[in-house]
Motif scaffolding. Sequence first.
Motif, PDB file in Angstrom:
ATOM      1  N   ARG A   3     -10.477   3.116   6.359  1.00  0.00           N
ATOM      2  CA  ARG A   3     -11.215   2.102   6.976  1.00  0.00           C
ATOM      3  C   ARG A   3     -12.532   2.769   7.745  1.00  0.00           C
ATOM      4  NH1 ARG A   3      -5.765   0.460  10.109  1.00  0.00           N
ATOM      5  NH2 ARG A   3      -5.201  -1.541   9.002  1.00  0.00           N
ATOM      6  N   ALA A   4     -12.303   3.992   8.216  1.00  0.00           N
ATOM      7  CA  ALA A   4     -13.701   4.666   8.499  1.00  0.00           C
ATOM      8  C   ALA A   4     -14.859   4.655   7.608  1.00  0.00           C
ATOM      9  CB  ALA A   4     -13.222   6.130   9.254  1.00  0.00           C
ATOM     10  N   ALA A   5     -14.285   4.964   6.337  1.00  0.00           N
ATOM     11  CA  ALA A   5     -15.261   4.683   4.959  1.00  0.00           C
ATOM     12  C   ALA A   5     -15.665   3.177   4.684  1.00  0.00           C
ATOM     13  CB  ALA A   5     -14.553   5.415   3.706  1.00  0.00           C
ATOM     14  N   GLY A   6     -15.284   2.431   5.632  1.00  0.00           N
ATOM     15  CA  GLY A   6     -15.760   1.010   5.012  1.00  0.00           C
ATOM     16  C   GLY A   6     -14.833   0.308   4.014  1.00  0.00           C
ATOM     17  N   LEU A   7     -14.031   0.861   3.565  1.00  0.00           N
ATOM     18  CA  LEU A   7     -13.013   0.327   2.537  1.00  0.00           C
ATOM     19  C   LEU A   7     -12.314  -0.818   3.187  1.00  0.00           C
ATOM     20  CD1 LEU A   7     -11.733   3.596   0.708  1.00  0.00           C
ATOM     21  CD2 LEU A   7     -13.847   2.223   0.206  1.00  0.00           C
ATOM     22  N   ASP A   8     -12.009  -1.943   1.972  1.00  0.00           N
ATOM     23  CA  ASP A   8     -11.311  -3.234   2.514  1.00  0.00           C
ATOM     24  C   ASP A   8      -9.850  -3.085   1.561  1.00  0.00           C
ATOM     25  OD1 ASP A   8     -11.815  -3.517  -0.227  1.00  0.00           O
ATOM     26  OD2 ASP A   8     -12.587  -5.682   0.516  1.00  0.00           O
ATOM     27  N   HIS A   9      -9.654  -2.157   0.913  1.00  0.00           N
ATOM     28  CA  HIS A   9      -8.603  -1.797   0.274  1.00  0.00           C
ATOM     29  C   HIS A   9      -8.374  -0.562  -0.404  1.00  0.00           C
ATOM     30  CE1 HIS A   9     -10.803  -2.639  -3.504  1.00  0.00           C
ATOM     31  NE2 HIS A   9      -9.786  -1.983  -4.037  1.00  0.00           N
ATOM     32  N   VAL A  10      -7.056  -0.024  -0.868  1.00  0.00           N
ATOM     33  CA  VAL A  10      -6.902   1.214  -1.451  1.00  0.00           C
ATOM     34  C   VAL A  10      -5.919   1.032  -2.615  1.00  0.00           C
ATOM     35  CG1 VAL A  10      -6.303   3.566  -1.191  1.00  0.00           C
ATOM     36  CG2 VAL A  10      -7.522   2.751   0.673  1.00  0.00           C
ATOM     37  N   ARG A  11      -6.314   1.218  -3.690  1.00  0.00           N
ATOM     38  CA  ARG A  11      -5.102   1.119  -4.786  1.00  0.00           C
ATOM     39  C   ARG A  11      -4.375   2.361  -4.966  1.00  0.00           C
ATOM     40  NH1 ARG A  11      -6.044   2.465 -10.920  1.00  0.00           N
ATOM     41  NH2 ARG A  11      -4.893   1.145 -12.011  1.00  0.00           N
ATOM     42  N   VAL A  12      -2.919   2.145  -5.627  1.00  0.00           N
ATOM     43  CA  VAL A  12      -2.222   3.191  -5.674  1.00  0.00           C
ATOM     44  C   VAL A  12      -1.251   2.845  -7.012  1.00  0.00           C
ATOM     45  CG1 VAL A  12      -0.050   4.409  -4.716  1.00  0.00           C
ATOM     46  CG2 VAL A  12      -1.670   3.572  -3.072  1.00  0.00           C
ATOM     47  N   VAL A  13      -1.393   3.851  -7.891  1.00  0.00           N
ATOM     48  CA  VAL A  13      -0.660   3.915  -8.978  1.00  0.00           C
ATOM     49  C   VAL A  13       0.564   4.892  -8.739  1.00  0.00           C
ATOM     50  CG1 VAL A  13      -0.481   4.213 -11.378  1.00  0.00           C
ATOM     51  CG2 VAL A  13      -2.478   3.109 -10.397  1.00  0.00           C
ATOM     52  N   SER A  14       1.798   4.421  -8.505  1.00  0.00           N
ATOM     53  CA  SER A  14       2.681   5.232  -7.992  1.00  0.00           C
ATOM     54  C   SER A  14       3.599   5.950  -9.103  1.00  0.00           C
ATOM     55  CB  SER A  14       3.490   4.334  -7.053  1.00  0.00           C
ATOM     56  OG  SER A  14       4.789   5.164  -6.692  1.00  0.00           O
ATOM     57  N   HIS A  15       4.208   7.145  -8.546  1.00  0.00           N
ATOM     58  CA  HIS A  15       5.260   7.810  -9.263  1.00  0.00           C
ATOM     59  C   HIS A  15       6.500   6.702  -8.932  1.00  0.00           C
ATOM     60  CE1 HIS A  15       7.861  10.734 -10.780  1.00  0.00           C
ATOM     61  NE2 HIS A  15       8.630  10.961  -9.319  1.00  0.00           N
TER      62      HIS A  15
END
Length: 177
Positions: free
Chosen positions: A118-130
């Motif tokens: 959020r502090a970096a201004g992102l509106d989402h974060v993708r995760v490719v999970s184990h």
Amino acid sequence: MNAVPVPVAPPARPEPGGAPGPAVRRATAADTRRLTSLVRNSRAYRGRYAAMVSGYTVGPGYVETHEVFLAEDAAGRVLGFYALVLSPPELDLMFVSDAAQGLGVGRLLAGHMVERARAAGLDHVRVVSHPPAEGFYTSVGARRTGTVRAVPSSVPWDRPELRFDLSPVPAGSGGAP
């Protein structure tokens, strides 16, 4: 798409004996050997998943280029870490030491990652999970968006794809939804 507020994780449980819980700080090049060891020795990557991390290295250039943060106890032991890539936004790594499983360290790190994003201004974060970690990610606010198909030469199994949808935190809320 409407973003769903992602709650900030509660602090990890205090250590036995009432010592303060883990502290989160930015990783440095001096931490890379310990981070690499945590990755390579993770029980989550034994058996069929072992090849994925057997030669993996978290190097100085990696921690200098990306948002890499670690949780450590009062004695300086690394309990876990994460790596957030800002462009394109992705949680590249998150590991919790076997000894710290179930103590809230993963939730602490996930909450910290959300705040950094959020502090970096992102509106989402993708995760490719184990695959075995999918339930953890959904429990901390990520939602399943698809499947990343196996690439037999490098990752011979399908992996869940998830996403943290980040909404701005309302003023005065202190991060709570």
